[in-house]
Design an enzyme around this catalytic site. Structure first.
Site, PDB file in Angstrom:
ATOM      1  N   HIS A  31       0.986  -1.112  -0.017  1.00  0.00           N
ATOM      2  CA  HIS A  31       0.171  -0.090   0.130  1.00  0.00           C
ATOM      3  C   HIS A  31       0.907   1.371   0.002  1.00  0.00           C
ATOM      4  CE1 HIS A  31      -3.703  -2.167   1.893  1.00  0.00           C
ATOM      5  NE2 HIS A  31      -3.810  -2.431   0.561  1.00  0.00           N
ATOM      6  N   HIS A  68     -11.669  -8.764  -6.742  1.00  0.00           N
ATOM      7  CA  HIS A  68     -11.027  -7.515  -6.172  1.00  0.00           C
ATOM      8  C   HIS A  68     -10.354  -6.871  -7.261  1.00  0.00           C
ATOM      9  CE1 HIS A  68      -9.926  -4.486  -3.384  1.00  0.00           C
ATOM     10  NE2 HIS A  68      -9.152  -5.232  -2.880  1.00  0.00           N
ATOM     11  N   GLU A  86      -8.120  -3.961  -6.783  1.00  0.00           N
ATOM     12  CA  GLU A  86      -7.128  -3.436  -6.304  1.00  0.00           C
ATOM     13  C   GLU A  86      -5.992  -4.142  -6.998  1.00  0.00           C
ATOM     14  OE1 GLU A  86      -5.135  -2.157  -1.939  1.00  0.00           O
ATOM     15  OE2 GLU A  86      -6.516  -3.916  -2.116  1.00  0.00           O
ATOM     16  N   ASP A 132      -2.926  -5.113  -6.541  1.00  0.00           N
ATOM     17  CA  ASP A 132      -2.220  -6.349  -6.547  1.00  0.00           C
ATOM     18  C   ASP A 132      -3.013  -7.496  -6.899  1.00  0.00           C
ATOM     19  OD1 ASP A 132      -3.776  -5.187  -4.146  1.00  0.00           O
ATOM     20  OD2 ASP A 132      -3.392  -7.130  -3.123  1.00  0.00           O
ATOM     21  N   HIS A 175     -12.090  -5.615   1.420  1.00  0.00           N
ATOM     22  CA  HIS A 175     -11.842  -4.315   2.161  1.00  0.00           C
ATOM     23  C   HIS A 175     -12.091  -3.018   1.494  1.00  0.00           C
ATOM     24  CE1 HIS A 175      -7.482  -3.109   1.182  1.00  0.00           C
ATOM     25  NE2 HIS A 175      -7.894  -4.068   0.726  1.00  0.00           N
ATOM     26  N   ASP A 211      -9.308 -10.705  -0.200  1.00  0.00           N
ATOM     27  CA  ASP A 211      -8.619 -10.456   0.825  1.00  0.00           C
ATOM     28  C   ASP A 211      -8.709 -11.064   2.352  1.00  0.00           C
ATOM     29  OD1 ASP A 211      -6.454  -8.856  -0.512  1.00  0.00           O
ATOM     30  OD2 ASP A 211      -7.828  -7.227  -0.540  1.00  0.00           O
ATOM     31  N   TYR A 219      -2.416  -8.249   9.773  1.00  0.00           N
ATOM     32  CA  TYR A 219      -3.228  -8.051   8.711  1.00  0.00           C
ATOM     33  C   TYR A 219      -4.665  -7.630   8.953  1.00  0.00           C
ATOM     34  CZ  TYR A 219      -4.884  -8.704   3.981  1.00  0.00           C
ATOM     35  OH  TYR A 219      -5.545  -8.374   2.642  1.00  0.00           O
ATOM     36  N   HIS A 279      -3.571 -13.600  -0.563  1.00  0.00           N
ATOM     37  CA  HIS A 279      -2.345 -13.571  -0.085  1.00  0.00           C
ATOM     38  C   HIS A 279      -2.071 -14.413   0.996  1.00  0.00           C
ATOM     39  CE1 HIS A 279      -2.254  -9.562  -2.043  1.00  0.00           C
ATOM     40  NE2 HIS A 279      -3.254  -9.202  -1.307  1.00  0.00           N
TER      41      HIS A 279
END
Length: 402
Positions: free
Chosen positions: A23, A79, A81, A83, A145, A164, A192, A225
């Site tokens: 991030h 998701h 994002e 990554d 998230h 996530d 996390y 992850h």
């Protein structure tokens, strides 16, 4: 490299051993991470998520060794994002018409980031995608998230692809939860949750209960992850329910920064006072300018109470304390007590400023704080110990939900 997961499911992601910040510079990853992508080959073939953009070419090249890209029927984006979706542009350049299944919010996210009008197929909770004898069931998970997040569940194999949720930043060649160092794994899981999911705890609780109400058997949780939960996967679900319920342990954490050691001496004396009053409570002390901020946040999450200290500088507080207080405010911790302390030489505003910021962060502040002029002498140290003892007594007396 691909790793067999279960029946026709393979892991085709990337382990990132060198990652130390995530991030941007916001999250420390002492043990690296992984970007988990999964290939499901039934009568139809689905690719679930990709990897972070720096590994896009490597990902696609490895995927081409595993399968003819043209026989991928569906791409699932749980998701948007970076990554998770970073390899999409490289992949879709080669298979531009392959449909991408995602939420409506994910379409906005992906278009906003990559400026491509791919073949999007919007899904919502309860929608199903047939792979032949098995189906993918989609479950929206907004704010776990990001607003675009979703899970998908593979029938027959009883596998939840949880994006996530239930993950951690943890690089390992073993991939499965039962094959890694268990204390390390738990530490990365709670870190996390503390640093990323705490603000969304009500959503966590609600979504887990919603999934349970679907009465779907669960044999494995494939995260985005870290490890894949195959040994008693419900153990991490149970932990999430525990962590989402205004979590605290019998711990008090003291966070401070100091210019010429006066505030440090106060912190240590306060800690002595706490332990004299309550020998059973675990007390931890962190210098905010030297300790890792995400590790500090994890300890705040564990704590039933915190004390925050800074000297006064330019009618304010030291930058490391200002920064950690802003992190704490944004995470919205619940059911925690706090107080402020600090040394000063001129005007002495720091304690009042910290107190106000703790209140803004949702903490129950027990008193007006403790401030001492210049370097504490023996009487000052005794006062700090008394302050710590009184704080410990107050924390014990407070009702759980005050």
């Amino acid at each position: 490299m691909s790793v067999p997961i279960k029946n026709n499911i393979s892991w085709v992601g990337k382990v990132d051993w060198e990652l130390r910040k995530f991030h941007g510079e916001e999250y420390s990853t002492h043990r690296g991470s992984s970007y988990n992508s999964y290939l499901v080959r039934e009568e139809k073939t689905a690719l679930i998520e990709t990897v972070w953009a720096p590994f896009a070419k490597e990902f696609v090249q490895n995927l081409q060794k595993e399968i003819d890209l043209n026989i991928i029927d569906y791409v699932i984006v749980n998701h948007g994002e970076i990554d998770h979706s970073g390899a999409l542009p490289e992949l879709m350049r080669l298979i531009p018409d392959t449909p991408i299944y995602c939420t409506a919010n994910a379409v906005k996210s992906l278009k906003g980031q990559y400026h491509q009008d791919w073949n999007f197929k919007v899904v919502k909770t309860g929608d199903r995608l047939s792979l032949g004898s098995k189906e993918l069931i989609f479950i929206e998970a907004p704010m776990l998230h990001w607003p675009d997040s979703m899970f998908c569940y593979l029938t027959g194999d009883n596998v939840l692809f949880s994006t996530d949720a239930f993950g951690q930043h943890y690089a390992t060649e073993k991939l499965f939860n039962d094959l890694v160092d268990q204390p390390e794994l738990l530490q990365e899981c709670i870190k996390y949750y503390s640093n990323i999911l705490t603000p969304f705890s009500s959503f966590v609780d609600r979504k887990i209960k919603e999934f349970v109400s679907l009465n779907l058997p669960l044999d494995m949780i494939c995260t985005s992850h870290g490890v894949i939960w195959r040994d008693n996967p419900l153990q991490i679900v149970t932990k999430y329910l525990e962590w989402s319920a205004s979590y605290q342990e019998n711990q008090i954490t003291i966070i401070y920064d100091s210019m010429w050691d006066a505030t440090r001496k106060m912190a240590e004396a306060i800690a002595h006072g706490i332990t004299e009053e309550d020998p059973d409570v675990l007390v931890k002390i962190y210098n905010a300018s030297r300790a890792d901020k995400n590790d500090i946040i994890t300890e705040v999450f564990r704590s039933k109470a915190i004390l925050v200290g800074s000297p006064t500088i330019n009618k304010g507080i030291l930058s490391a304390i200002a920064g950690i207080l802003e992190e704490i405010r944004g995470l919205g911790f619940k059911n925690k007590t706090a107080a402020a302390f600090g040394a000063y030489g001129w005007s002495g505003e720091s304690v009042k400023m910290i107190t106000e910021r703790l209140k803004d962060g949702g903490f129950t502040v027990t008193n007006d704080g403790l401030k001492l002029l210049w370097n504490p002498d023996e009487d000052g140290i005794s006062g700090c110990r008394a302050f710590g003892s009184e704080f410990a007594r107050t924390v014990v007396k407070l009702p759980p939900n005050s």
